[in-house]
Structures are given as C-alpha cells and as structure tokens.
Design an enzyme around this catalytic site. Structure first.
Site, PDB file in Angstrom:
ATOM      1  CG  ASP A  12      -2.070   0.948   1.116  1.00 28.94           C
ATOM      2  OD1 ASP A  12      -2.297   1.479   0.005  1.00 28.94           O
ATOM      3  OD2 ASP A  12      -2.743   1.195   2.124  1.00 28.94           O
ATOM      4  CG  HIS A  29       0.436   1.989  -9.305  1.00 26.83           C
ATOM      5  ND1 HIS A  29       0.194   1.653  -7.990  1.00 26.83           N
ATOM      6  CD2 HIS A  29      -0.659   2.682  -9.714  1.00 26.83           C
ATOM      7  CE1 HIS A  29      -0.995   2.107  -7.630  1.00 26.83           C
ATOM      8  NE2 HIS A  29      -1.522   2.748  -8.652  1.00 26.83           N
ATOM      9  CG  LEU A 123      10.066 -17.381  -2.960  1.00 32.11           C
ATOM     10  CD1 LEU A 123       9.820 -17.275  -1.456  1.00 32.11           C
ATOM     11  CD2 LEU A 123      10.749 -16.091  -3.445  1.00 32.11           C
TER      12      LEU A 123
HETATM   13  C1  FPP Z   1      -1.582   0.296  -3.402  1.00 31.36           C
HETATM   14  O1  FPP Z   1      -1.166   1.612  -3.479  1.00 31.36           O
HETATM   15  C2  FPP Z   1      -1.164  -0.427  -4.553  1.00 31.36           C
HETATM   16  C3  FPP Z   1      -1.952  -0.953  -5.515  1.00 31.36           C
HETATM   17  C4  FPP Z   1      -3.410  -0.872  -5.586  1.00 31.36           C
HETATM   18  C5  FPP Z   1      -1.345  -1.666  -6.617  1.00 31.36           C
HETATM   19  C6  FPP Z   1      -0.170  -2.498  -6.214  1.00 31.36           C
HETATM   20  C7  FPP Z   1       0.651  -2.683  -7.361  1.00 31.36           C
HETATM   21  C8  FPP Z   1       1.992  -2.752  -7.338  1.00 31.36           C
HETATM   22  C9  FPP Z   1       2.854  -2.737  -6.161  1.00 31.36           C
HETATM   23  C10 FPP Z   1       2.721  -2.783  -8.588  1.00 31.36           C
HETATM   24  C11 FPP Z   1       2.540  -3.908  -9.439  1.00 31.36           C
HETATM   25  C12 FPP Z   1       2.417  -5.236  -8.859  1.00 31.36           C
HETATM   26  C13 FPP Z   1       2.502  -6.289  -9.626  1.00 31.36           C
HETATM   27  C14 FPP Z   1       2.223  -7.639  -9.109  1.00 31.36           C
HETATM   28  C15 FPP Z   1       2.931  -6.145 -11.009  1.00 31.36           C
HETATM   29  P1  FPP Z   1      -2.274   2.699  -3.584  1.00 31.36           P
HETATM   30  O2  FPP Z   1      -2.449   3.070  -5.011  1.00 31.36           O
HETATM   31  O3  FPP Z   1      -3.503   2.209  -2.890  1.00 31.36           O
HETATM   32  O4  FPP Z   1      -1.639   3.869  -2.824  1.00 31.36           O
HETATM   33  P2  FPP Z   1      -2.398   4.954  -1.965  1.00 31.36           P
HETATM   34  O5  FPP Z   1      -3.052   4.207  -0.832  1.00 31.36           O
HETATM   35  O6  FPP Z   1      -1.295   5.834  -1.517  1.00 31.36           O
HETATM   36  O7  FPP Z   1      -3.380   5.618  -2.855  1.00 31.36           O
END
Ligand code: FPP
Length: 235
Positions: A12, A29, A123
């Site tokens: 997150d 991201h 893993l």
């Molecule tokens: C949360 O941050 C993250 C996500 C909803 C997407 C997670 C994706 C990745 C870490 C990158 C790609 C992963 C893969 C498997 C390719 P948020 O957008 O909710 O952040 P915020 O809470 O600050 O808005």
C-alpha cells in the site's frame, strides 16, 4: 533470528508516495513494482519459503480508467519479466483471485508463468490479482456445495482441512507474518480465513520505500512476539 515460513504483504501507498513527490500515481505503481522484484530476492536470500502479496483487489476496478489501464500495462510487463525472476530464484508463481475478469492476453500470461514455474520449489510466490477474500470464500463454497449436491462430498465430513482445499490458497500454509505498508490499520478483505492466527505488522513506510532494512525490522518485531495459539506460554 527466526525467519517466518510465510510472509504476506499488503502493498500500500504507491499513490501517496508519488503524490508527495509531485508525480502521477502511475509512477508510484512503477516504483512499487520494481520494489516487489527486489523484495522477492531479499525474501529468497533470507530463507522465507512463501510470499503472498496483495497487488490488485476486487475493489481496485473502481479507480480511474487511466489508473486501471496503467496497472494492466504494468501487470503485462511484470508477468513477462517475472519468468526471469522465477528462474533465478527457483520460484513457483501462482496467481490467486478471480482472473477471469482480466483481458485474455493477461490470463494467458498468468497461465504461462504458472506453468513455466510449476516445478520450482525454493520460494513459493503468490500474487493476489482481482482478489477479495469474501469472493474467494464464496467461490470456494459454491464449488463445495456443487460437490456435496452431486454426491462427491459428505456434508458431515466438511472440516477446516476439507474447506481449505476449496480456497485459492489450497496447499499453501497460512502466513506467519502479515505486513501492511503506508499506515492503514485494516485488512481490506485480504486472506480473512488464512490470517486467523497470523502476527500483524503495520508500518507508515509506503511500499516503494519498503526495502530490506524495513523487512528486517518487521521480522525482528515478529521475533519479539509470543506465539501461543491459545495455549500456555512455555517458560
Ligand atoms: C496500493 O497503493 C497499490 C496498488 C493498488 C497496486 C499495487 C501494485 C503494485 C505494487 C505494482 C505492481 C504489482 C505487480 C504484481 C505487477 P495505492 O495506489 O492504494 O496507494 P495509496 O493508498 O497511496 O493511494
């Protein structure tokens, strides 16, 4: 230091991390994705056997079209690159969640990656995509009900072990440690059944900044916990 057998992580804070830098959420991201690759290497080096990450929830479709499209693009390139990491880390990759909602080419990439890595066993890496725990439980219950109705399963024989076989995580041990980055103190529909006895670690550090020293801090805290499972502490 005792290393957990299975670590689950709610990734997150990508969006807020990017915003704080005056950058678009998509940049967060991209950095979050790069960090996932390096944490996978660290986890492997530490001897953790199972890693499960929450990358896209059933609720995440509600984000802007632009953000969802950006994430899909990222998944496409990541799923391709992940073959190399799988080979390097001898890592078996499995996607949990309902993948039928993704475009066909993404579903194909997932199947190819799972198939390519199926014999690795150093893993075990689970990526939750279009995942929601309630959805997972309902999909499992539906299959279980069909098996019972069609006589393949005796309702009186349904116990925890039988039920677990109907979850996306069938055959995977429950997480020992669950980490959530970026300050929120909730589970957000992640592994509700599987986290019943898991230790939780919450940190304000956003996912793109969660590197090996932060991971070690989480494992140290885990080592300070007294895991009793309802039993009596051994003196
Ligand atoms: C949360 O941050 C993250 C996500 C909803 C997407 C997670 C994706 C990745 C870490 C990158 C790609 C992963 C893969 C498997 C390719 P948020 O957008 O909710 O952040 P915020 O809470 O600050 O808005």
């Amino acid at each position: 230091m005792k290393v957990p057998n299975h670590i689950a992580i709610i990734l997150d804070g990508n969006g807020r991390w990017a915003k704080a830098k005056g950058m678009p959420r998509g940049y967060g991201h991209i950095k979050g994705c790069a960090n996932l690759e390096s944490i996978c290497d660290d986890i492997k080096d530490l001897g953790v056997k199972y890693l499960t990450v929450y990358a896209f929830s059933t609720e995440n479709w509600k984000r802007s079209r632009e953000e969802v499209d950006g994430l899909m693009k990222l998944f496409r390139s990541y799923l391709k690159k992940c073959m190399k990491s799988a080979e390097k880390n001898k890592m078996r990759v499995k996607v949990i969640g309902d993948i039928s909602a993704f475009d066909d080419d993404i579903q194909d990439k997932i199947k190819k990656l799972e198939d390519f890595s199926k014999d690795y066993n150093e893993l075990f890496f689970q990526i939750a995509l279009n995942y929601g725990s309630r959805d997972e439980i309902l999909r499992g219950v539906r299959r279980l009900a069909h098996d019972a109705a069609e006589g393949r399963l005796d309702p009186d024989k349904i116990d925890e072990g039988v039920f677990e076989n109907y979850l996306d995580t069938a055959g995977i041990p429950d997480p020992d440690l669950m980490i959530r980055t970026s300050g929120e103190l909730r589970l957000s529909n992640f592994l509700l059944w599987q986290l019943a006895y898991t230790e939780f670690y919450f940190t304000d550090v956003p996912w793109p900044d969660f590197h090996k020293p932060e991971l070690l801090k989480a494992i140290e805290k885990y080592n300070e916990r007294d895991r009793r499972y309802g039993g009596v502490k051994e003196e």
